[in-house]
Write an enzyme that holds these catalytic residues in place. Structure first.
Site, mmCIF file in Angstrom:
data_model
loop_
_atom_site.group_PDB
_atom_site.id
_atom_site.type_symbol
_atom_site.label_atom_id
_atom_site.label_comp_id
_atom_site.label_asym_id
_atom_site.label_seq_id
_atom_site.Cartn_x
_atom_site.Cartn_y
_atom_site.Cartn_z
ATOM 1 C CB THR A 132 -0.894 -0.014 1.267
ATOM 2 O OG1 THR A 132 -1.532 1.247 1.401
ATOM 3 C CG2 THR A 132 -0.077 -0.254 2.536
ATOM 4 C CG ASP A 133 -1.164 4.981 -0.983
ATOM 5 O OD1 ASP A 133 -1.716 4.383 -0.041
ATOM 6 O OD2 ASP A 133 -1.763 5.832 -1.684
ATOM 7 C CD GLU A 134 -3.453 3.588 4.471
ATOM 8 O OE1 GLU A 134 -3.222 3.513 5.689
ATOM 9 O OE2 GLU A 134 -4.588 3.567 3.993
ATOM 10 C CE1 TYR A 158 -3.432 -2.586 5.652
ATOM 11 C CE2 TYR A 158 -3.293 -0.245 5.122
ATOM 12 C CZ TYR A 158 -3.359 -1.572 4.712
ATOM 13 O OH TYR A 158 -3.318 -1.879 3.370
ATOM 14 C CE LYS A 162 0.020 -4.514 2.976
ATOM 15 N NZ LYS A 162 -0.380 -5.845 2.409
HETATM 16 P P1 NAD Z 1 -9.688 -7.357 2.029
HETATM 17 O O1 NAD Z 1 -9.719 -7.062 3.486
HETATM 18 O O2 NAD Z 1 -10.882 -7.086 1.210
HETATM 19 O O3 NAD Z 1 -9.300 -8.890 1.805
HETATM 20 C C1 NAD Z 1 -8.295 -9.531 2.546
HETATM 21 C C2 NAD Z 1 -8.425 -11.029 2.335
HETATM 22 O O4 NAD Z 1 -7.372 -11.666 3.070
HETATM 23 C C3 NAD Z 1 -9.743 -11.609 2.848
HETATM 24 O O5 NAD Z 1 -10.293 -12.502 1.899
HETATM 25 C C4 NAD Z 1 -9.345 -12.345 4.121
HETATM 26 O O6 NAD Z 1 -10.167 -13.474 4.398
HETATM 27 C C5 NAD Z 1 -7.920 -12.768 3.787
HETATM 28 N N1 NAD Z 1 -7.106 -12.986 4.995
HETATM 29 C C6 NAD Z 1 -7.014 -12.154 6.076
HETATM 30 N N2 NAD Z 1 -6.214 -12.714 7.004
HETATM 31 C C7 NAD Z 1 -5.796 -13.909 6.491
HETATM 32 C C8 NAD Z 1 -4.942 -14.938 6.973
HETATM 33 N N3 NAD Z 1 -4.368 -14.866 8.189
HETATM 34 N N4 NAD Z 1 -4.703 -16.005 6.184
HETATM 35 C C9 NAD Z 1 -5.285 -16.093 4.962
HETATM 36 N N5 NAD Z 1 -6.121 -15.173 4.470
HETATM 37 C C10 NAD Z 1 -6.373 -14.088 5.216
HETATM 38 O O7 NAD Z 1 -8.406 -6.571 1.486
HETATM 39 P P2 NAD Z 1 -8.204 -5.807 0.087
HETATM 40 O O8 NAD Z 1 -8.714 -4.436 0.220
HETATM 41 O O9 NAD Z 1 -8.649 -6.680 -1.019
HETATM 42 O O10 NAD Z 1 -6.601 -5.716 0.075
HETATM 43 C C11 NAD Z 1 -5.831 -6.784 -0.458
HETATM 44 C C12 NAD Z 1 -4.343 -6.426 -0.328
HETATM 45 O O11 NAD Z 1 -4.081 -5.228 -1.050
HETATM 46 C C13 NAD Z 1 -3.895 -6.169 1.109
HETATM 47 O O12 NAD Z 1 -2.605 -6.690 1.257
HETATM 48 C C14 NAD Z 1 -3.886 -4.646 1.230
HETATM 49 O O13 NAD Z 1 -2.935 -4.227 2.176
HETATM 50 C C15 NAD Z 1 -3.485 -4.265 -0.186
HETATM 51 N N6 NAD Z 1 -3.975 -2.945 -0.637
HETATM 52 C C16 NAD Z 1 -5.300 -2.604 -0.536
HETATM 53 C C17 NAD Z 1 -5.733 -1.386 -1.031
HETATM 54 C C18 NAD Z 1 -7.196 -0.985 -0.979
HETATM 55 O O14 NAD Z 1 -7.523 0.146 -1.331
HETATM 56 N N7 NAD Z 1 -8.105 -1.844 -0.579
HETATM 57 C C19 NAD Z 1 -4.820 -0.488 -1.613
HETATM 58 C C20 NAD Z 1 -3.466 -0.870 -1.677
HETATM 59 C C21 NAD Z 1 -3.054 -2.100 -1.198
HETATM 60 O O1 DAU Z 2 -4.211 3.979 0.418
HETATM 61 C C1 DAU Z 2 -4.418 2.609 0.326
HETATM 62 C C2 DAU Z 2 -5.282 2.122 1.472
HETATM 63 O O2 DAU Z 2 -6.613 2.568 1.196
HETATM 64 C C3 DAU Z 2 -5.255 0.618 1.654
HETATM 65 O O3 DAU Z 2 -3.960 0.210 1.984
HETATM 66 C C4 DAU Z 2 -6.239 0.194 2.750
HETATM 67 O O4 DAU Z 2 -6.276 -1.220 2.839
HETATM 68 C C5 DAU Z 2 -7.621 0.698 2.374
HETATM 69 O O5 DAU Z 2 -8.537 0.381 3.392
HETATM 70 C C6 DAU Z 2 -7.592 2.215 2.143
HETATM 71 O O6 DAU Z 2 -7.345 2.909 3.392
HETATM 72 P P1 DAU Z 2 -8.141 4.237 3.793
HETATM 73 O O7 DAU Z 2 -8.086 4.372 5.258
HETATM 74 O O8 DAU Z 2 -7.690 5.379 2.965
HETATM 75 O O9 DAU Z 2 -9.648 3.815 3.274
HETATM 76 P P2 DAU Z 2 -11.081 4.032 3.944
HETATM 77 O O10 DAU Z 2 -12.087 3.654 2.921
HETATM 78 O O11 DAU Z 2 -11.180 3.432 5.290
HETATM 79 O O12 DAU Z 2 -11.132 5.626 4.136
HETATM 80 C C7 DAU Z 2 -10.977 6.528 3.045
HETATM 81 C C8 DAU Z 2 -10.975 7.942 3.621
HETATM 82 O O13 DAU Z 2 -12.305 8.242 4.104
HETATM 83 C C9 DAU Z 2 -10.060 8.142 4.795
HETATM 84 O O14 DAU Z 2 -9.504 9.440 4.747
HETATM 85 C C10 DAU Z 2 -10.980 8.023 6.016
HETATM 86 C C11 DAU Z 2 -12.297 8.538 5.497
HETATM 87 N N1 DAU Z 2 -13.506 7.918 6.080
HETATM 88 C C12 DAU Z 2 -13.598 6.554 6.077
HETATM 89 C C13 DAU Z 2 -14.717 5.921 6.590
HETATM 90 C C14 DAU Z 2 -14.799 4.410 6.601
HETATM 91 C C15 DAU Z 2 -14.558 8.702 6.573
HETATM 92 O O15 DAU Z 2 -14.471 9.962 6.548
HETATM 93 N N2 DAU Z 2 -15.650 8.079 7.078
HETATM 94 C C16 DAU Z 2 -15.788 6.705 7.122
HETATM 95 O O16 DAU Z 2 -16.807 6.196 7.616
#
Ligand code: NAD
Ligand code: DAU
Length: 352
Positions: A132-134, A158, A162
């Protein structure tokens, strides 16, 4: 027999799109989806491909090293796309231990299994870690962007977990020559995202006329990328990326939360046939997220220049497509919010 690729976290949001892309695009590959099926894992995300001959699901925990090692040995795994993780920042604030366990130790367990199985011949092998970019911390409101050389500065449990997993992946490359690649991506949006995350949560709340909790003043900025564009980038990096490298993936698409929320409200109201502005009064400012990073923005030029990837979807098109998907798939949403999705698979895969 074709290559066997292990995709972890394939029942989650991004993982399900990656599994679908690989199963459909590469019929000669054997795709194994390994997932623990935590609250975020939902096999209904993969209903359309679950019976394909090149797809297999294994329910397992990446932290369970003996099981992971056996899966590597039994299946002759040649490539790993590692997406399994605890992914929600708010949950990490409440329960950092689970994040350290899955994201750090789970990644280590996969790395160790790959090293043990591949050590005699690394050729043709690849451990691709999706991050992630975080990990880069937070930017100010200026023109700066995260590049691959930005110093790591994670703030939430988180992002700290990562960042730690990224360091372990690089350490396995530097110490044992394990062939690895890492990508760091910005915020994804699209179908099948668990409705704890901003976009699906707000779409569902607007539909149900429930408050929209905006953290702080809603000024924080995120860069948004359509999830299928991320999956396409992962495909390109997996097949063409250079071993040992990091690539940033992003949408070149920054939005403040409040502006994004207004777009979501407008789109949902339009598609539901509501009066324009009907749902504006659902916006509710609430206490800010602790340690809330101000701004994320990715410079994805390296990926574009070296491997020819760019986001294909304009944001306006992507958000309309996304809202439409959630409104058209109300059953999916209802099953998730009611917890029904967990019962459905309970008998098939026990010990959930
Ligand atoms: P998600 O939470 O939707 O899915 C995570 C999956 O991992 C789930 O199916 C869960 O059951 C599985 N999992 C969790 N713990 C586990 C374990 N101990 N063993 C096996 N499986 C397990 O997550 P996502 O949003 O699809 O993100 C996927 C990946 O991409 C993550 O590594 C996240 O850090 C990264 N990522 C997400 C975003 C985003 O915006 N969602 C952006 C950048 C990177
Ligand atoms: O940047 C990549 C990341 O993006 C991934 O690594 C994470 O897995 C993914 O969850 C996401 O993280 P964020 O914290 O940015 O996503 P989220 O959807 O939780 O929140 C987006 C923005 O909105 C953040 O600034 C917090 C805000 N927010 C979120 C929720 C859930 C609100 O204001 N209200 C809310 O209820």
């Amino acid at each position: 027999m074709g290559k066997t690729i292990l995709i972890t976290g394939g029942a989650g949001f991004i993982g399900s799109h990656v599994v679908r892309l690989f199963v459909n695009k590469y019929p000669s590959y054997n795709i194994i989806n390994l997932d623990k099926l935590t609250y975020a894992g939902n096999l209904a995300n993969l209903k359309d491909i679950e019976n394909k001959p090149n797809y297999k699901f294994i329910k397992a925990d990446i932290c369970d090293f003996p099981t992971i090692l056996n899966i590597f040995k039994d299946n002759n795994i040649e490539g790993v796309l590692h997406l399994a993780a605890e992914s929600h920042v708010d949950r990490s604030i409440k329960d950092p231990f689970t994040f350290a366990s899955t994201n750090v130790l789970g990644t280590l367990s996969l790395l160790q299994a790959a090293k043990e199985c591949w050590k005699d011949d690394f050729s043709g092998k690849m451990f691709y870690h999706i991050s992630t970019d975080e990990v880069y911390g937070a930017l100010q409101f200026d023109n700066t962007l995260f590049t691959e050389n930005t110093k790591y500065d994670p703030h939430s449990p988180y992002s700290a977990s990562k960042a730690s997993s990224d360091h372990f992946v690089r350490a396995f490359h530097d110490t044992y020559s394990l062939p690895i690649i890492i990508t760091n991506c910005s915020n994804n949006y699209g179908p099948y995202q668990f409705p704890e995350k901003l976009i699906p949560l707000f779409i569902n709340n607007i539909r149900n006329k429930k408050p929209l909790p905006v953290y702080g003043k809603g000024e924080n900025v995120r860069d948004w990328l359509y999830v299928e564009d991320h999956a396409r980038a992962i495909d390109i990096v997996f097949h063409k990326g250079k071993v040992g490298e990091t690539y940033n993936i992003g949408g070149f698409n920054e939005w403040s939360n409040i502006d994004l929320i207004k777009v979501i409200i407008k789109t949902v109201d339009k598609l539901l046939g509501n009066k324009e502005g009907e749902s504006d009064n659902l916006i509710t400012y609430v206490t800010d997220r602790a340690g809330h990073d101000l701004r994320y923005a990715i410079d994805a030029t390296k990926l574009e220049k070296e491997l020819g990837w760019r986001p294909s979807l304009q944001f306006e098109e992507g958000i309309e497509k996304t809202v439409k998907w959630y409104l058209d798939n109300q059953q999916w949403m209802d099953n998730v919010t009611s917890g029904e999705y967990e019962k459905y698979y309970e008998n098939m895969y026990s010990n959930r």
